[in-house]
Structures are given as structure tokens and as C-alpha cells.
Design an enzyme around this catalytic site. Structure first.
Site, PDB file in Angstrom:
ATOM      1  N   CYS A  97      56.630  37.828  81.242  1.00 22.30           N
ATOM      2  CA  CYS A  97      56.484  36.487  80.674  1.00 22.30           C
ATOM      3  C   CYS A  97      57.253  36.439  79.350  1.00 22.30           C
ATOM      4  O   CYS A  97      57.060  37.311  78.500  1.00 22.30           O
ATOM      5  CB  CYS A  97      55.011  36.191  80.431  1.00 22.30           C
ATOM      6  SG  CYS A  97      54.759  34.770  79.358  1.00 22.30           S
ATOM      7  N   CYS A 135      51.055  34.339  84.924  1.00 23.61           N
ATOM      8  CA  CYS A 135      50.870  35.053  83.654  1.00 23.61           C
ATOM      9  C   CYS A 135      49.478  34.756  83.140  1.00 23.61           C
ATOM     10  O   CYS A 135      49.148  33.602  82.857  1.00 23.61           O
ATOM     11  CB  CYS A 135      51.900  34.628  82.602  1.00 23.61           C
ATOM     12  SG  CYS A 135      51.459  35.259  80.952  1.00 23.61           S
ATOM     13  N   CYS A 149      49.272  33.192  79.542  1.00 25.60           N
ATOM     14  CA  CYS A 149      49.480  31.725  79.512  1.00 25.60           C
ATOM     15  C   CYS A 149      48.489  31.011  80.412  1.00 25.60           C
ATOM     16  O   CYS A 149      48.354  29.808  80.328  1.00 25.60           O
ATOM     17  CB  CYS A 149      50.850  31.323  80.040  1.00 25.60           C
ATOM     18  SG  CYS A 149      52.264  32.073  79.285  1.00 25.60           S
ATOM     19  N   HIS A 167      54.667  36.153  76.332  1.00 34.47           N
ATOM     20  CA  HIS A 167      53.726  37.238  76.066  1.00 34.47           C
ATOM     21  C   HIS A 167      54.348  38.623  76.160  1.00 34.47           C
ATOM     22  O   HIS A 167      53.761  39.591  75.688  1.00 34.47           O
ATOM     23  CB  HIS A 167      52.509  37.135  77.000  1.00 34.47           C
ATOM     24  CG  HIS A 167      51.648  35.939  76.675  1.00 34.47           C
ATOM     25  ND1 HIS A 167      51.874  34.698  77.218  1.00 34.47           N
ATOM     26  CD2 HIS A 167      50.614  35.809  75.821  1.00 34.47           C
ATOM     27  CE1 HIS A 167      50.989  33.851  76.716  1.00 34.47           C
ATOM     28  NE2 HIS A 167      50.223  34.493  75.866  1.00 34.47           N
ATOM     29  N   LYS A 207      57.163  34.704  66.535  1.00 46.32           N
ATOM     30  CA  LYS A 207      56.034  33.780  66.606  1.00 46.32           C
ATOM     31  C   LYS A 207      54.766  34.480  66.107  1.00 46.32           C
ATOM     32  O   LYS A 207      54.516  35.629  66.465  1.00 46.32           O
ATOM     33  CB  LYS A 207      55.828  33.332  68.056  1.00 46.32           C
ATOM     34  CG  LYS A 207      54.692  32.340  68.211  1.00 46.32           C
ATOM     35  CD  LYS A 207      54.385  32.027  69.662  1.00 46.32           C
ATOM     36  CE  LYS A 207      53.131  31.156  69.717  1.00 46.32           C
ATOM     37  NZ  LYS A 207      52.521  31.077  71.026  1.00 46.32           N
ATOM     38  N   LYS A 232      48.538  36.533  68.414  1.00 47.98           N
ATOM     39  CA  LYS A 232      47.645  37.671  68.524  1.00 47.98           C
ATOM     40  C   LYS A 232      48.296  38.777  69.356  1.00 47.98           C
ATOM     41  O   LYS A 232      48.168  39.955  69.033  1.00 47.98           O
ATOM     42  CB  LYS A 232      46.332  37.208  69.168  1.00 47.98           C
ATOM     43  CG  LYS A 232      45.178  38.121  68.879  1.00 47.98           C
ATOM     44  CD  LYS A 232      44.735  38.031  67.427  1.00 47.98           C
ATOM     45  CE  LYS A 232      43.919  39.255  67.055  1.00 47.98           C
ATOM     46  NZ  LYS A 232      43.404  39.189  65.695  1.00 47.98           N
ATOM     47  N   HIS A 235      44.045  31.667  64.141  1.00 45.23           N
ATOM     48  CA  HIS A 235      45.015  32.143  63.146  1.00 45.23           C
ATOM     49  C   HIS A 235      45.770  30.940  62.590  1.00 45.23           C
ATOM     50  O   HIS A 235      45.472  29.797  62.951  1.00 45.23           O
ATOM     51  CB  HIS A 235      45.935  33.220  63.730  1.00 45.23           C
ATOM     52  CG  HIS A 235      46.766  32.803  64.913  1.00 45.23           C
ATOM     53  ND1 HIS A 235      47.772  31.871  64.821  1.00 45.23           N
ATOM     54  CD2 HIS A 235      46.742  33.192  66.212  1.00 45.23           C
ATOM     55  CE1 HIS A 235      48.344  31.706  66.007  1.00 45.23           C
ATOM     56  NE2 HIS A 235      47.722  32.497  66.873  1.00 45.23           N
ATOM     57  N   HIS A 273      47.113  28.082  65.022  1.00 43.89           N
ATOM     58  CA  HIS A 273      46.127  27.067  65.442  1.00 43.89           C
ATOM     59  C   HIS A 273      45.778  26.163  64.257  1.00 43.89           C
ATOM     60  O   HIS A 273      45.586  24.953  64.422  1.00 43.89           O
ATOM     61  CB  HIS A 273      44.829  27.717  65.921  1.00 43.89           C
ATOM     62  CG  HIS A 273      45.006  28.821  66.913  1.00 43.89           C
ATOM     63  ND1 HIS A 273      44.618  30.116  66.661  1.00 43.89           N
ATOM     64  CD2 HIS A 273      45.552  28.820  68.154  1.00 43.89           C
ATOM     65  CE1 HIS A 273      44.908  30.859  67.707  1.00 43.89           C
ATOM     66  NE2 HIS A 273      45.481  30.111  68.632  1.00 43.89           N
TER      67      HIS A 273
HETATM   68  N1  MSP Z   1      44.012  26.548  75.778  1.00 43.33           N
HETATM   69  C1  MSP Z   1      45.379  26.176  75.825  1.00 43.33           C
HETATM   70  C2  MSP Z   1      45.536  24.701  75.528  1.00 43.33           C
HETATM   71  C3  MSP Z   1      44.777  23.780  76.428  1.00 43.33           C
HETATM   72  S1  MSP Z   1      44.918  22.116  75.958  1.00 43.33           S
HETATM   73  C4  MSP Z   1      44.349  21.283  77.260  1.00 43.33           C
HETATM   74  C5  MSP Z   1      46.160  26.984  74.792  1.00 43.33           C
HETATM   75  N2  MSP Z   1      45.461  27.535  73.795  1.00 43.33           N
HETATM   76  S2  MSP Z   1      46.082  28.397  72.599  1.00 43.33           S
HETATM   77  O1  MSP Z   1      44.957  28.941  71.897  1.00 43.33           O
HETATM   78  O2  MSP Z   1      47.040  29.330  73.079  1.00 43.33           O
HETATM   79  O3  MSP Z   1      46.772  27.370  71.654  1.00 43.33           O
HETATM   80  C6  MSP Z   1      48.136  27.030  71.751  1.00 43.33           C
HETATM   81  C7  MSP Z   1      48.459  26.074  70.649  1.00 43.33           C
HETATM   82  O4  MSP Z   1      48.071  26.639  69.378  1.00 43.33           O
HETATM   83  C8  MSP Z   1      49.935  25.771  70.463  1.00 43.33           C
HETATM   84  O5  MSP Z   1      50.411  24.766  71.321  1.00 43.33           O
HETATM   85  C9  MSP Z   1      49.948  25.321  69.026  1.00 43.33           C
HETATM   86  O6  MSP Z   1      49.385  24.051  68.921  1.00 43.33           O
HETATM   87  C10 MSP Z   1      49.012  26.324  68.378  1.00 43.33           C
HETATM   88  N3  MSP Z   1      49.716  27.543  67.990  1.00 43.33           N
HETATM   89  C11 MSP Z   1      49.450  28.814  68.402  1.00 43.33           C
HETATM   90  N4  MSP Z   1      50.314  29.674  67.780  1.00 43.33           N
HETATM   91  C12 MSP Z   1      51.136  28.975  66.981  1.00 43.33           C
HETATM   92  C13 MSP Z   1      52.153  29.321  66.066  1.00 43.33           C
HETATM   93  N5  MSP Z   1      52.548  30.559  65.858  1.00 43.33           N
HETATM   94  N6  MSP Z   1      52.733  28.319  65.354  1.00 43.33           N
HETATM   95  C14 MSP Z   1      52.342  27.006  65.488  1.00 43.33           C
HETATM   96  N7  MSP Z   1      51.402  26.659  66.353  1.00 43.33           N
HETATM   97  C15 MSP Z   1      50.799  27.599  67.142  1.00 43.33           C
HETATM   98  O7  MSP Z   1      47.368  27.046  74.908  1.00 43.33           O
END
Ligand code: MSP
Length: 526
Positions: free
Chosen positions: A151, A133, A136, A154, A303, A306, A22, A25
């Protein structure tokens, strides 16, 4: 001066494949990409890494919910991430790599590294009892939870785990890590985030942590006890090394190691500032130079995520604004490092004001005047010496243009070295609006009809400024750069051959070259 290229290694987190990408990311990935492209533009040797985090109970469950075999499921979602990044021209494929934790090259290296840590006593057999969790994939303390058992990220109930496990001797590294963070040897930016981490170390400290799961089957088996799989974060962190081709042998430090910047949002800073650098110390490898934390994309104050169900897919943005437009809108949407709300209306407005009416319209104005009054050729000006470009009736043409372009470059570079790509964009905007104001102030359309020689000087300056703006937008809008140059009669492949130092010298545009008229750079959205 050392002429050898500096290296610049930047990482994004690897994203969970429990669902499609989304805009959250996408924001991190585009931000890392613009930083990578900027560093490549200034001549650094760049490596850009991103990828997918594919193991663990959460993903295994999601595959089951979808009635899919877990391998097929992760292949499908990982492909969605790669597809989105390709659409957005993320540079992993020509100056970096994409790593999936289900790849053999990663699995083998993780096993080797964990075996090393086990042999040296940093991983030992024990039991773990505490909250977890699954959203996370993180252990939680009572103080982390809201409403007693939920959490905070979440909003779901945490589970109580009590099982036999292999522990990682995290506590042994607390003192060293705190010192390195305090001294900025492991820099955490922005400084508020650094302070939060320091108080975490001081108030809660580091306890040894469970590094394996007996009940989770979808993971990397521990080489010294195959009835356990590796804790998903222990597996995931090592992606930052395996993506460089690391084989898991701590003695074989990859050439690009360590990262200059590891980019992420605040949700995963704590693990990156504790478990991850402790693993590196245990492996005897250098720590990353800097953890850079950006804010969250919010939708009506919440935030984008998903689990909340308020996500926008990158494809929706790309279909509407194109790759470059989307990259621009993401990077200018919020202040880098702060949370901020995003919505379609604001995206539309920004697209129209900054791209269609801003850059696109300025280019169109200048090209049309050159076409109409200069026989379609870049005006030939007497000299590139700025004093020659002073024109009657305009106080300081050289000051208006030459001073400002060089000055904007300075501010632009400063913004990047502070890691504020959004500010670099604001400086470009300043230059664009300066050009617009200049055209209006001197009534260039009138001068052009009355005094061709004077008009030529103005138009040359404007076109030359646009050539340089073409360079400034390279990190943000790589395809638009080529188009800007084509309008100005340049051959992009030749223009880009120069070093940035040469490109920044005033006078790069040669008089007489034919300009090109074409479809608008950005069409207005109604
Ligand atoms: N898989 C772990 C990371 C492992 S790294 C060794 C993870 N994945 S995640 O899919 O949840 O991605 C989290 C990251 O996605 C956040 O730290 C950020 O970089 C990005 N984001 C996810 N949602 C976001 C927003 N709503 N806004 C900005 N960035 C966001 O955690």
C-alpha cells in the site's frame, strides 16, 4: 435580502480509534472548528460534527495486541479524542455533536439503511476477489500498489481476499456522479483534486464493491444476513447522517442535511467522492455541497502518521502554547490545501513573533499608553466622524485606520468564502503590523507626552482597531477574544451580543471606560 439565517453544516472525518489522536487529526478538527465558528459569527445556523470510527479488523486486532477487551479499548481511545477536542475548545458540544460508530443510535440507523438498499437491489449477494489494505480498510487495484504488493500510504503488504460477500451496486451511479462532479453540483476543492477524481472516473471507472465481511466479527451485523458485518466504510460514512439524529429511514431527511463542507485530507478523498455520494444517490438523499481537501502535516518531508512513528500528540502542543496558541499555530502552520513540514522550532518562532510580540505586545503598548497618559480611560474623541479624526502631522489618520480596518474586513471575509482560514489570519497580521508601524511612525510615546488631544485621537483609533481585531480572531482564538475586550474595558458578554454587522461599525468603544492592565496575553517562549 433574506434575513433568515443560512445553515452551515460542516463535518470532519471520523477518526479510527486504533490509536490516540495526533496533530494530523487535530489539524482537520481545528480547521473545521474555525470554519464553524466563523459561520456562527456571521449569523449562520451552524452544526459541527466529528467523531470516531470504531469498527473493523484493524481495531479489533489492535485491542487484542493491547490485551484489552475491544469495547473497553474503543471506549478508552474515543475518550482520548474527546478529551483532546475539549481541551482545544472544539465546538461540537455546543453547536454540534460527537458520534461514535459503536453507539446504538448509529448501529440501528445503519442497519435500517442497509436493509433499504438490499430491498431495492442496490446490495446483492456475490463474491469478491481482490487486494485489501487493512491500514486503509480499502480495496486496492494492482495500479494502486507500490513494489507490486504494498500500500503506498502504509508501506505494508496488502492481502488477497476471496470471499462470499454482499456487493454494493456502485457501478450504477458512475455516470450521474461524474456529471455532478464535473458540474460542481458536488464540488471538490481545490480544483487539482477535482481533476484527479475526474480522471479516476474516466480512466478506471467504478466497479461494484464488496460491502460486507464474513470474517470480521467486530462490526455491524447485516440485518438480512447476520453472519456478515458491514464493510467499515459503509458503516462509517453514514455517521454524517446519524450524528444529526437520523434514524436510517431515507424518507426522514434531517433538517441540517446536506453538509455545506466535508473536510478531509487527500488520503480519503477518493472514497468520499465515489462510494459515499453513490450511497446517498441510492438512498435518494441530497449530496454534500462540497468536499474540501487539505494537505498533510509532514515531519521532515514524511506524512505525520502512527505507522511511520513520527507523531506529536495534541497535548504536547497544548501544554506548551495553551489552547488558543495551539489553534493559532495549527492554522498558520501550512498553506491550507498544501502539504507542509511542521517542527517545534518553527512553532516556537511563530508563537513568539505573531502572538507574544505581535498581538500581545501591541495590546500591551496601547493599554500602557492609555494608562499612563489618558488616566487609564479610553480617550474621548470629539466625534466618530472620520473627518474629525484627522490630525496635524499625520497625513490621513482616517485613511490609515478607518479605510484599512474596513478593507481588511473585506479581505478577511473573502478569505473565508474561498475557504482559506490561513489567509484570513494573514490579513489580521497585516492589520496588527500596520498598527505597530503607525505607533512607530508617529512616535506615539512622544506625542502622548506633548499633546494629549492629538494622542487621544491616535490611541482611540488603535484601541478601536484592537476591539475589532478581537472580533476577527473569534474563530481562531475564542478565549483570547474575551481577554482582548477585557483589557479594553469591555464586558465580553455584552460585546458579543451585537451582530457582526454592528460590531464592525467604527466607534464601538465608548470614551471614558477604564482599561485593564493584566498579565501578558501571550508570554514569550525562550
Ligand atoms: N476512519 C476514516 C475516516 C472515515 S470518515 C467517514 C479515517 N480515519 S483516520 O483516523 O485515518 O483519519 C484520516 C484523516 O485524519 C485525514 O483525512 C485527515 O483529515 C486527518 N489526518 C491524518 N493524518 C494527517 C496528517 N499527517 N496531516 C493532516 N491531516 C491528517 O481515515
Amino acid at each position: 435580502m433574506n434575513n433568515e439565517a443560512r445553515k452551515f453544516y460542516i463535518t470532519t472525518p471520523i477518526y479510527y480509534v486504533n490509536d490516540k489522536p495526533h496533530l494530523g487529526h487535530t489539524y482537520t478538527t481545528v480547521a473545521a472548528d474555525v470554519l464553524a465558528r466563523y459561520h456562527s459569527m456571521i449569523g449562520d445556523k451552524v452544526f459541527f460534527s466529528t467523531g470516531t470510527d470504531e469498527h473493523g479488523a484493524k481495531i479489533e486486532e489492535k485491542a487484542k495486541e493491547n490485551n484489552e477487551n475491544v469495547e473497553e479499548f474503543v471506549n478508552r481511545i474515543a475518550a482520548d479524542f474527546q478529551f483532546a477536542w475539549d481541551e482545544l475548545e472544539i465546538s461540537y458540544n455546543f453547536m454540534g455533536n460527537f458520534i461514535r460508530t459503536s453507539e446504538q443510535r448509529h448501529i440501528k440507523a445503519v442497519q435500517k439503511a442497509l436493509q433499504y438498499l438490499y430491498d431495492k437491489g442496490d446490495i446483492y449477494s456475490g463474491t469478491y476477489e481482490g487486494w485489501y489494505c487493512q491500514g486503509c480498510e480499502q480495496y486496492k487495484t494492482k495500479g494502486d500498489l507500490i513494489e507490486g504488493d504494498k500500500c503506498p500510504d502504509h508501506g505494508t503488504k496488502v492481502e488477497w481476499i476471496n470471499e462470499e460477500t454482499y456487493m454494493f451496486r456502485l457501478s450504477a451511479y458512475a455516470g450521474q456522479l461524474l456529471e455532478k462532479i464535473e458540474k460542481d453540483e458536488l464540488k471538490i476543492q481545490p480544483v487539482e483534486k477535482k481533476n484527479e477524481i475526474i480522471s479516476f472516473y474516466k480512466n478506471q471507472g467504478l466497479r461494484d464493491i464488496s460491502f460486507s465481511r464474513k470474517k470480521v466479527k467486530w462490526g455491524i451485523p447485516l440485518p438480512f444476513d447476520e453472519s456478515h458485518t458491514a464493510y467499515v466504510w459503509a458503516d462509517a460514512f453514514l455517521n454524517y447522517l446519524t450524528v444529526l439524529g437520523w434514524d436510517g429511514d431515507q424518507a426522514n431527511k434531517p433538517e441540517m442535511w446536506p453538509p455545506q463542507i466535508q473536510l478531509m485530507s487527500k488520503d480519503i478523498l477518493r472514497v468520499h467522492a465515489t462510494i459515499w455520494p453513490a450511497m446517498l444517490l441510492a438512498l435518494g438523499l441530497p449530496l454534500p455541497e462540497r468536499l474540501m481537501v487539505h494537505g498533510f502535516f509532514l515531519v521532515n518531508g514524511q506524512k505525520m502518521s502512527k505507522s511511520i512513528g513520527n507523531v506529536v500528540a495534541p497535548a504536547d502542543l497544548i501544554n506548551k502554547y495553551g489552547a488558543d496558541g495551539s489553534r493559532y499555530l495549527l492554522m498558520s502552520a501550512i498553506i491550507f490545501g498544501h502539504d507542509g513540514d511542521v517542527n517545534w522550532q518553527r512553532f516556537d518562532e511563530k508563537y513568539n513573533s505573531d502572538l507574544a510580540n505581535g498581538l500581545g505586545n501591541l495590546l500591551n503598548r496601547v493599554i500602557s499608553l492609555i494608562d499612563k497618559y489618558m488616566d487609564g480611560g479610553i480617550p474621548k474623541v470629539a466625534s466618530e466622524d472620520k473627518t474629525e479624526l484627522k490630525v496635524k502631522g499625520v497625513d490621513d489618520l482616517d485613511k490609515t485606520f478607518l479605510f484599512d480596518v474596513a478593507n481588511i474586513w473585506e479581505k478577511y471575509h473573502k478569505a473565508w468564502s474561498d475557504i482559506h482560514p490561513d489567509e484570513a489570519l494573514r490579513h489580521i497580521k497585516e492589520l496588527l503590523s500596520h498598527c505597530d508601524k503607525h505607533i512607530n511612525a508617529v512616535k506615539l510615546w512622544e506625542i502622548s507626552g506633548q499633546d494629549k488631544q492629538v494622542a487621544a485621537k491616535h490611541l482611540y483609533c488603535l484601541a478601536e482597531t484592537l476591539r475589532q481585531i478581537g472580533w476577527m480572531i473569534i474563530p481562531f482564538m475564542p478565549s483570547s477574544t474575551s481577554r482582548v475586550w477585557q483589557y479594553l474595558g469591555l464586558k465580553p458578554a455584552e460585546e458579543i451580543e451585537q451582530s457582526l454587522e454592528d460590531a464592525k461599525k467604527w466607534g464601538g468603544l465608548k470614551g471614558g471606560e477604564k482599561v485593564n492592565k493584566g498579565a501578558p496575553l501571550f508570554s514569550r517562549i525562550n
